[in-house]
Design an enzyme around this catalytic site. Sequence first.
Site, PDB file in Angstrom:
ATOM      1  N   HIS A  72     -24.689 -10.803  18.164  1.00 13.59           N
ATOM      2  CA  HIS A  72     -25.671 -11.881  17.976  1.00 13.59           C
ATOM      3  C   HIS A  72     -25.529 -12.907  19.086  1.00 13.59           C
ATOM      4  O   HIS A  72     -24.453 -13.459  19.292  1.00 13.59           O
ATOM      5  CB  HIS A  72     -25.435 -12.590  16.640  1.00 13.59           C
ATOM      6  CG  HIS A  72     -25.750 -11.733  15.459  1.00 13.59           C
ATOM      7  ND1 HIS A  72     -26.690 -12.072  14.525  1.00 13.59           N
ATOM      8  CD2 HIS A  72     -25.261 -10.538  15.068  1.00 13.59           C
ATOM      9  CE1 HIS A  72     -26.770 -11.125  13.617  1.00 13.59           C
ATOM     10  NE2 HIS A  72     -25.899 -10.182  13.923  1.00 13.59           N
ATOM     11  N   TYR A 200     -28.448 -19.917   8.198  1.00 13.84           N
ATOM     12  CA  TYR A 200     -27.748 -20.898   7.366  1.00 13.84           C
ATOM     13  C   TYR A 200     -28.831 -21.787   6.785  1.00 13.84           C
ATOM     14  O   TYR A 200     -29.535 -22.479   7.534  1.00 13.84           O
ATOM     15  CB  TYR A 200     -26.795 -21.753   8.210  1.00 13.84           C
ATOM     16  CG  TYR A 200     -25.576 -21.002   8.679  1.00 13.84           C
ATOM     17  CD1 TYR A 200     -24.385 -21.045   7.949  1.00 13.84           C
ATOM     18  CD2 TYR A 200     -25.595 -20.247   9.848  1.00 13.84           C
ATOM     19  CE1 TYR A 200     -23.253 -20.359   8.373  1.00 13.84           C
ATOM     20  CE2 TYR A 200     -24.469 -19.550  10.281  1.00 13.84           C
ATOM     21  CZ  TYR A 200     -23.304 -19.610   9.540  1.00 13.84           C
ATOM     22  OH  TYR A 200     -22.194 -18.929   9.965  1.00 13.84           O
ATOM     23  N   PRO A 290     -15.415 -21.062   4.053  1.00  9.75           N
ATOM     24  CA  PRO A 290     -16.011 -19.956   4.824  1.00  9.75           C
ATOM     25  C   PRO A 290     -17.217 -20.327   5.695  1.00  9.75           C
ATOM     26  O   PRO A 290     -17.659 -19.499   6.485  1.00  9.75           O
ATOM     27  CB  PRO A 290     -16.417 -18.953   3.734  1.00  9.75           C
ATOM     28  CG  PRO A 290     -16.567 -19.764   2.498  1.00  9.75           C
ATOM     29  CD  PRO A 290     -15.598 -20.898   2.608  1.00  9.75           C
ATOM     30  N   LYS A 294     -14.354 -19.085  10.195  1.00 11.59           N
ATOM     31  CA  LYS A 294     -13.271 -19.239  11.179  1.00 11.59           C
ATOM     32  C   LYS A 294     -11.951 -18.573  10.749  1.00 11.59           C
ATOM     33  O   LYS A 294     -11.026 -18.462  11.560  1.00 11.59           O
ATOM     34  CB  LYS A 294     -12.999 -20.729  11.427  1.00 11.59           C
ATOM     35  CG  LYS A 294     -14.139 -21.450  12.109  1.00 11.59           C
ATOM     36  CD  LYS A 294     -14.211 -21.070  13.569  1.00 11.59           C
ATOM     37  CE  LYS A 294     -15.438 -21.571  14.265  1.00 11.59           C
ATOM     38  NZ  LYS A 294     -16.014 -20.639  15.212  1.00 11.59           N
ATOM     39  N   TYR A 382     -18.918 -22.694  17.439  1.00 13.96           N
ATOM     40  CA  TYR A 382     -19.296 -21.571  16.578  1.00 13.96           C
ATOM     41  C   TYR A 382     -18.875 -20.234  17.199  1.00 13.96           C
ATOM     42  O   TYR A 382     -18.298 -19.381  16.515  1.00 13.96           O
ATOM     43  CB  TYR A 382     -20.807 -21.610  16.351  1.00 13.96           C
ATOM     44  CG  TYR A 382     -21.286 -20.645  15.299  1.00 13.96           C
ATOM     45  CD1 TYR A 382     -21.311 -20.985  13.957  1.00 13.96           C
ATOM     46  CD2 TYR A 382     -21.724 -19.370  15.660  1.00 13.96           C
ATOM     47  CE1 TYR A 382     -21.758 -20.093  12.991  1.00 13.96           C
ATOM     48  CE2 TYR A 382     -22.171 -18.469  14.703  1.00 13.96           C
ATOM     49  CZ  TYR A 382     -22.185 -18.839  13.375  1.00 13.96           C
ATOM     50  OH  TYR A 382     -22.619 -17.954  12.425  1.00 13.96           O
TER      51      TYR A 382
HETATM   52  C1  PHB Z   1     -20.223 -13.032   6.917  1.00 10.81           C
HETATM   53  O1  PHB Z   1     -20.940 -12.258   7.584  1.00 10.81           O
HETATM   54  O2  PHB Z   1     -19.548 -12.622   5.957  1.00 10.81           O
HETATM   55  C2  PHB Z   1     -20.211 -14.478   7.258  1.00 10.81           C
HETATM   56  C3  PHB Z   1     -20.839 -14.909   8.417  1.00 10.81           C
HETATM   57  C4  PHB Z   1     -20.854 -16.253   8.717  1.00 10.81           C
HETATM   58  C5  PHB Z   1     -20.246 -17.162   7.879  1.00 10.81           C
HETATM   59  C6  PHB Z   1     -19.583 -16.721   6.740  1.00 10.81           C
HETATM   60  C7  PHB Z   1     -19.564 -15.383   6.425  1.00 10.81           C
HETATM   61  O3  PHB Z   1     -20.315 -18.477   8.181  1.00 10.81           O
END
Ligand code: PHB
Length: 388
Positions: A72, A200, A290, A294, A382
């Site tokens: 990504h 998000y 989560p 990280k 990020y």
């Molecule tokens: C995930 O793909 O499990 C995942 C991705 C980004 C996050 C948390 C979990 O911020």
Amino acid sequence: MRTQVGIIGAGPAGLALARMLHLQGISSVVIENRSRDYIENRIRAGLIEHWAADMLTDIGVGERMKREGLVHWGTNFAINGDIHRIDFKALLNKRITIYGQQEVVKDLVERRIADGGPLLFEVDGVSVHDLTTDRPKIQFAHEGQAIELECDFIAGCDGYHGITRPSFPDGILNVYERDYPFGWLGILAESPPPDHDLIYSYNDDGFALYTMRSPTLARLYLQCDHDEHVDAWPDARIWENLHKRLGGARKLQEGKILQKGVTAMRSFVVEPMQYGRLFLAGDSAHIVPPTGAKGMNLAFADVVMLSRALDGFYKKQRTDLIEGYSKACLKRVWNAQRFSWWMTQIMHRFPDETPFDRRRQISDLRYITSSEAAMKSLAEQYVGLPID
Ligand code: PHB
Ligand code: APR
């Protein structure tokens, strides 16, 4: 039994450390109290930072990730259905890779076995001794036999519930923690992800995250109550909330829900991360909420530091890197703590929030999705700051 480095725990931290040490010609024994099947099927986050994907390739475990992982070059933030993309490629020429943590664990286990082990599963009654001597020991039982493993160093890679952190004598550790008044309901569903990149989603009904494991498998998260039981979330309620919190700009196709579970949200750090010849790495020393994923990346950063410190000790008789391990790790740990806390607090609904807080969150989100300087700052954290 004798080895140079005794590694307790076969999660991402312990297994990656074992591989790094192997490449440096340093012997280790890895012990794990769960079964191989258990650790290879434990579903967790699956986001690998830019440098960490390169590191996995460099240590020879990146082949399947390169084939099956989803690269990504950006991510999306939705503000009540209004979607904005942050373009990592244009801002930094960096990417993240989506590849399940349990897949990383499978690749590392396979590599460890090919390296000749030892990797002992289902050990019992693990304890550590003589930590302030130059011959610390690990005692445990394996296949009914009591074993004492004499080491030069011990790596406590045994996660948040492990035994190494509680083995520090009283009064050594400073604990810093924060609980959040909500959890995440994690869902794995046979449903195509609603966008190529993650979304998000800030929403008046609560936070939601739309991520994936493959082009046909969505990994979805919904903000839920703290300690909520999954039974409170029948499939119909899940889909209703996923549709609502995504808004109209993308469509979500419903499919079979394969797994669901609730994750608690916590920030936690102990200082220092070492005592005598025992070194903590990964979740045994710190937990992040989560949001931003990280956890595994921080675990990898710790073991990069630890493997460098051990290499300096064995190859150049240097003790400064060993002595400075905790300090070197904690700098990055606190940076990731701050970032994870910040992402968490701008995206979620809080039970004690005021209308002022909601306006402030929206203002923060508008800023990070419109100012190039703010987008760049978010993007560099990020995708993961460089390890040095
Ligand atoms: C995930 O793909 O499990 C995942 C991705 C980004 C996050 C948390 C979990 O911020
Ligand atoms: N003896 C041996 N092994 C143990 C013991 C013990 N007493 N206690 C726990 N373990 C094992 C656990 O079963 C687990 O497999 O230690 C391992 C720790 O692995 P993780 O919990 O995966 O922790 P870590 O390797 O630090 O990886 C951090 O994992 O929790 C996620 O989100 C977190 O992504 C982050 C990553």
